[in-house]
Design an enzyme around this catalytic site. Structure first.
Site, PDB file in Angstrom:
ATOM      1  N   ASP A 125       1.383 -25.095   4.178  1.00 20.66           N
ATOM      2  CA  ASP A 125       0.911 -24.702   2.849  1.00 20.66           C
ATOM      3  C   ASP A 125       2.010 -24.698   1.798  1.00 20.66           C
ATOM      4  O   ASP A 125       2.157 -23.739   1.043  1.00 20.66           O
ATOM      5  CB  ASP A 125       0.196 -23.337   2.913  1.00 20.66           C
ATOM      6  CG  ASP A 125      -1.128 -23.432   3.645  1.00 20.66           C
ATOM      7  OD1 ASP A 125      -2.055 -24.057   3.115  1.00 20.66           O
ATOM      8  OD2 ASP A 125      -1.234 -22.881   4.768  1.00 20.66           O
ATOM      9  N   ASP A 140      -9.150 -29.573   4.403  1.00 24.78           N
ATOM     10  CA  ASP A 140      -7.866 -29.072   3.896  1.00 24.78           C
ATOM     11  C   ASP A 140      -6.791 -30.067   4.328  1.00 24.78           C
ATOM     12  O   ASP A 140      -6.729 -30.444   5.507  1.00 24.78           O
ATOM     13  CB  ASP A 140      -7.619 -27.669   4.481  1.00 24.78           C
ATOM     14  CG  ASP A 140      -6.319 -27.037   4.009  1.00 24.78           C
ATOM     15  OD1 ASP A 140      -5.269 -27.701   4.123  1.00 24.78           O
ATOM     16  OD2 ASP A 140      -6.342 -25.886   3.551  1.00 24.78           O
ATOM     17  N   ASP A 183       0.993 -26.952   9.363  1.00 24.59           N
ATOM     18  CA  ASP A 183       0.113 -26.491   8.286  1.00 24.59           C
ATOM     19  C   ASP A 183       0.852 -25.440   7.450  1.00 24.59           C
ATOM     20  O   ASP A 183       0.494 -24.276   7.444  1.00 24.59           O
ATOM     21  CB  ASP A 183      -1.152 -25.895   8.929  1.00 24.59           C
ATOM     22  CG  ASP A 183      -2.124 -25.348   7.898  1.00 24.59           C
ATOM     23  OD1 ASP A 183      -2.146 -25.870   6.769  1.00 24.59           O
ATOM     24  OD2 ASP A 183      -2.857 -24.397   8.225  1.00 24.59           O
ATOM     25  N   LYS A 193     -10.144 -26.407  11.086  1.00 24.05           N
ATOM     26  CA  LYS A 193      -8.722 -26.717  11.169  1.00 24.05           C
ATOM     27  C   LYS A 193      -8.325 -27.032  12.597  1.00 24.05           C
ATOM     28  O   LYS A 193      -9.136 -26.928  13.523  1.00 24.05           O
ATOM     29  CB  LYS A 193      -7.862 -25.627  10.553  1.00 24.05           C
ATOM     30  CG  LYS A 193      -7.802 -24.305  11.292  1.00 24.05           C
ATOM     31  CD  LYS A 193      -7.102 -23.227  10.448  1.00 24.05           C
ATOM     32  CE  LYS A 193      -5.603 -23.388  10.387  1.00 24.05           C
ATOM     33  NZ  LYS A 193      -4.949 -22.262   9.685  1.00 24.05           N
ATOM     34  N   GLU A 203     -14.886 -24.660   6.439  1.00 24.75           N
ATOM     35  CA  GLU A 203     -13.567 -25.293   6.566  1.00 24.75           C
ATOM     36  C   GLU A 203     -13.033 -25.197   7.992  1.00 24.75           C
ATOM     37  O   GLU A 203     -12.805 -24.117   8.518  1.00 24.75           O
ATOM     38  CB  GLU A 203     -12.588 -24.599   5.595  1.00 24.75           C
ATOM     39  CG  GLU A 203     -11.157 -25.111   5.693  1.00 24.75           C
ATOM     40  CD  GLU A 203     -10.208 -24.362   4.753  1.00 24.75           C
ATOM     41  OE1 GLU A 203     -10.608 -23.324   4.184  1.00 24.75           O
ATOM     42  OE2 GLU A 203      -9.060 -24.822   4.610  1.00 24.75           O
ATOM     43  N   HIS A 244      -9.469 -28.959   0.055  1.00 23.72           N
ATOM     44  CA  HIS A 244      -8.382 -28.019  -0.191  1.00 23.72           C
ATOM     45  C   HIS A 244      -7.111 -28.832  -0.339  1.00 23.72           C
ATOM     46  O   HIS A 244      -6.647 -29.455   0.623  1.00 23.72           O
ATOM     47  CB  HIS A 244      -8.253 -27.013   0.965  1.00 23.72           C
ATOM     48  CG  HIS A 244      -9.044 -25.767   0.736  1.00 23.72           C
ATOM     49  ND1 HIS A 244      -8.985 -24.676   1.558  1.00 23.72           N
ATOM     50  CD2 HIS A 244      -9.894 -25.439  -0.274  1.00 23.72           C
ATOM     51  CE1 HIS A 244      -9.782 -23.720   1.080  1.00 23.72           C
ATOM     52  NE2 HIS A 244     -10.348 -24.167  -0.018  1.00 23.72           N
ATOM     53  N   ASP A 265      -4.830 -24.997  -2.456  1.00 27.01           N
ATOM     54  CA  ASP A 265      -4.674 -24.006  -1.387  1.00 27.01           C
ATOM     55  C   ASP A 265      -3.274 -24.098  -0.796  1.00 27.01           C
ATOM     56  O   ASP A 265      -3.010 -24.940   0.055  1.00 27.01           O
ATOM     57  CB  ASP A 265      -5.739 -24.238  -0.294  1.00 27.01           C
ATOM     58  CG  ASP A 265      -5.610 -23.232   0.847  1.00 27.01           C
ATOM     59  OD1 ASP A 265      -4.949 -22.191   0.668  1.00 27.01           O
ATOM     60  OD2 ASP A 265      -6.170 -23.494   1.932  1.00 27.01           O
ATOM     61  N   HIS A 314      -4.882 -29.488   7.612  1.00 32.27           N
ATOM     62  CA  HIS A 314      -5.603 -29.061   8.807  1.00 32.27           C
ATOM     63  C   HIS A 314      -5.865 -30.132   9.847  1.00 32.27           C
ATOM     64  O   HIS A 314      -6.822 -30.061  10.608  1.00 32.27           O
ATOM     65  CB  HIS A 314      -6.923 -28.400   8.396  1.00 32.27           C
ATOM     66  CG  HIS A 314      -6.698 -27.039   7.812  1.00 32.27           C
ATOM     67  ND1 HIS A 314      -7.708 -26.156   7.553  1.00 32.27           N
ATOM     68  CD2 HIS A 314      -5.555 -26.412   7.454  1.00 32.27           C
ATOM     69  CE1 HIS A 314      -7.201 -25.036   7.047  1.00 32.27           C
ATOM     70  NE2 HIS A 314      -5.892 -25.182   6.964  1.00 32.27           N
ATOM     71  N   TRP A 327     -13.877 -19.851   5.767  1.00 34.73           N
ATOM     72  CA  TRP A 327     -12.894 -20.220   6.784  1.00 34.73           C
ATOM     73  C   TRP A 327     -12.656 -18.995   7.657  1.00 34.73           C
ATOM     74  O   TRP A 327     -12.426 -17.908   7.134  1.00 34.73           O
ATOM     75  CB  TRP A 327     -11.555 -20.673   6.166  1.00 34.73           C
ATOM     76  CG  TRP A 327     -10.518 -20.774   7.242  1.00 34.73           C
ATOM     77  CD1 TRP A 327     -10.462 -21.711   8.226  1.00 34.73           C
ATOM     78  CD2 TRP A 327      -9.439 -19.850   7.498  1.00 34.73           C
ATOM     79  NE1 TRP A 327      -9.419 -21.433   9.076  1.00 34.73           N
ATOM     80  CE2 TRP A 327      -8.777 -20.311   8.648  1.00 34.73           C
ATOM     81  CE3 TRP A 327      -8.980 -18.686   6.865  1.00 34.73           C
ATOM     82  CZ2 TRP A 327      -7.680 -19.644   9.205  1.00 34.73           C
ATOM     83  CZ3 TRP A 327      -7.884 -18.024   7.401  1.00 34.73           C
ATOM     84  CH2 TRP A 327      -7.243 -18.506   8.553  1.00 34.73           C
TER      85      TRP A 327
END
Ligand code: RNT
Ligand code: ZN
Length: 425
Positions: A302, A265, A300, A234, A232, A292, A332, A268, A192
């Site tokens: 997380d 992800d 985003d 996004k 990856e 992810h 993640d 993303h 990424w």
């Protein structure tokens, strides 16, 4: 805090009842548990220290991602991180994997730049994984570095910057190959890059052409080992709101033409876009892919993964499409505002619970109702299934896997915080 402790006897008898209930729907709970116990999730190392890493001359987290909070007790070195991860693993049913980022290298106090990393810098991780009998996955780190401060790495207009990062990519694959060779099985190596622009670029194509070329360069170098390369994409990052070079479309096309794994992800995509529907769109075209597992909240962000609808829908799709053997699951997220071992365990247990719920679903019955045009019956049954006692099956699974059932692990986390984490100043 007073939390209930359920006796083993109770857990066993509740499981027997639950098993009978599931059997009445045509579902074999034993079979579901067997499948669950074989699932290996790659737990990310970076929740343990807020994506800090252990490089000499560490610059702090950049790349448009962010860990907010300063809960005490974060791991200050790799030994502490390993100890914390072991604690987390002891509270999660099953045997899993650990996912290392390049900036978690160990170099005896010596500065090793990203274009100079080698398997030797990760040998202690390998020894540890061998002791634990777990596999390791890897990620090159294209952020938190002076040469990424312009916001561009593999797509930089500066050839020397690109070459630096290409070399990092090549060396990362060598580390991944070493992991695979020493630990057996495959090692997923996920790329990424943070490359992007805050505001409208005058040239959207140029950086993408350069990224494509750089990636091709990285993959041109042969590695001897079972490395599963993933890319990856996004939608945006902090400072790359308008333009991300490695967008989802870019990497989808890249992975299909180059036969690499695409990494989706969960955070993303556009805020109301979820990934569960994408699985069946990709599976007819790709042998394998990487997910992810994360939780976006408004952006985003997380957040720690929890058992919400997004996660359940994803788990259902993985099971319904019979894709357990084709989907690599890797957590993640990074929350620095709560106990970090707790964050790991909550996310991992939630993911496993979601998969268990999916494994306990009478998928054939639902499919038949759909084919027979019985829409109300299908919807009604899916709703009633939500009230079935999956928790009794989960507790039994935890008991069999020798980890605390129910909320029993919370006290363990608190004890570890008191005895270990609070001593880290
Ligand atoms: C960033 C990506 C990437 C990182 C890790 C630390 O948006 O999700 O996977 O979270 O590499
Ligand atoms: Zn990710």
């Amino acid at each position: 805090m007073k939390l209930p402790m359920t006796s083993d006897k109770k857990i066993n008898s509740r499981y027997e009842d639950a098993k009978e209930i599931y059997a009445s729907y045509g579902v074999d709970a034993e079979k579901a548990l067997k499948a669950l116990s074989e699932i290996k999730v790659s737990m990310h190392c970076w929740q343990g220290d807020d994506v800090g890493g252990f490089e000499v001359g560490e610059t702090g987290l950049t790349g448009g991602i962010m860990a907010t909070g300063n809960y005490p007790g974060k791991a200050r070195n790799a030994d502490e991180l390993r100890r914390d991860a072991e604690k987390a693993f002891s509270l999660i049913p099953g045997t899993h994997r650990f996912n290392i980022h390049a900036l978690y290298l160990e170099s005896n106090g010596e500065f090793i730049d990203r274009d100079c990393i080698s398997p030797a810098n990760f040998s202690r991780w390998v020894d540890w994984a061998k002791d634990l009998e777990i596999g390791l996955d890897f990620n090159p780190t294209f952020f938190s570095h002076a040469k990424s401060s312009s916001g561009m790495t593999l797509s930089s207009p500066d050839k020397s910057v690109r070459n630096f990062w290409i070399e990092h990519g090549i060396r990362s694959r060598e580390v991944a190959a070493d992991f695979a060779n020493k630990l057996g099985g495959a090692c997923v190596n996920n790329i990424w890059v943070p490359d992007g622009m805050k505001d409208a670029p005058a040239d959207r194509l140029g950086p993408r052409e350069r990224l494509l070329e750089s990636l091709d360069e990285i993959f041109k170098a042969k590695v001897s080992g079972n490395v599963k390369d993933a890319v990856e994409g996004k939608l945006f990052g902090i400072g790359s709101e308008e333009y991300v070079v490695g967008s989802n479309e870019f990497y989808l096309a890249y992975s299909l033409t180059r036969k690499k794994l695409v990494c989706m992800d969960m955070g993303h995509y556009h805020p109301t876009e979820t990934i569960h529907d994408k699985l069946s769109a990709l599976l007819p075209f790709v042998p394998e892919l990487l997910i992810h597992v994360s939780r976006p909240v408004r952006w985003d962000s997380d957040h720690v993964v929890i058992l919400n609808d997004d996660l359940l829908s994803l788990a259902r799709e993985i099971i319904r499409t019979n894709a357990l053997g084709r989907v690599y699951l890797a957590t993640d997220y990074f929350d620095a505002s709560i106990n970090r071992i707790g964050a790991w365990v909550i996310g991992m247990r939630s993911l496993l619970k979601a998969l268990l719920i999916a494994l306990l679903e009478p998928a054939d019955t639902l499919r038949k109702l759909e084919l027979d045009g019985k829409g109300a019956e299908k919807l009604a049954l899916s709703e009633e299934l939500k009230a079935l006692p999956f928790g009794s099956v989960w507790d039994y699974h935890c008991l069999k896997q020798s980890v605390p059932a129910g909320s029993g692990w919370i006290g363990e986390m608190e004890k570890y915080e008191k005895e270990v984490l609070t001593l880290r100043k």
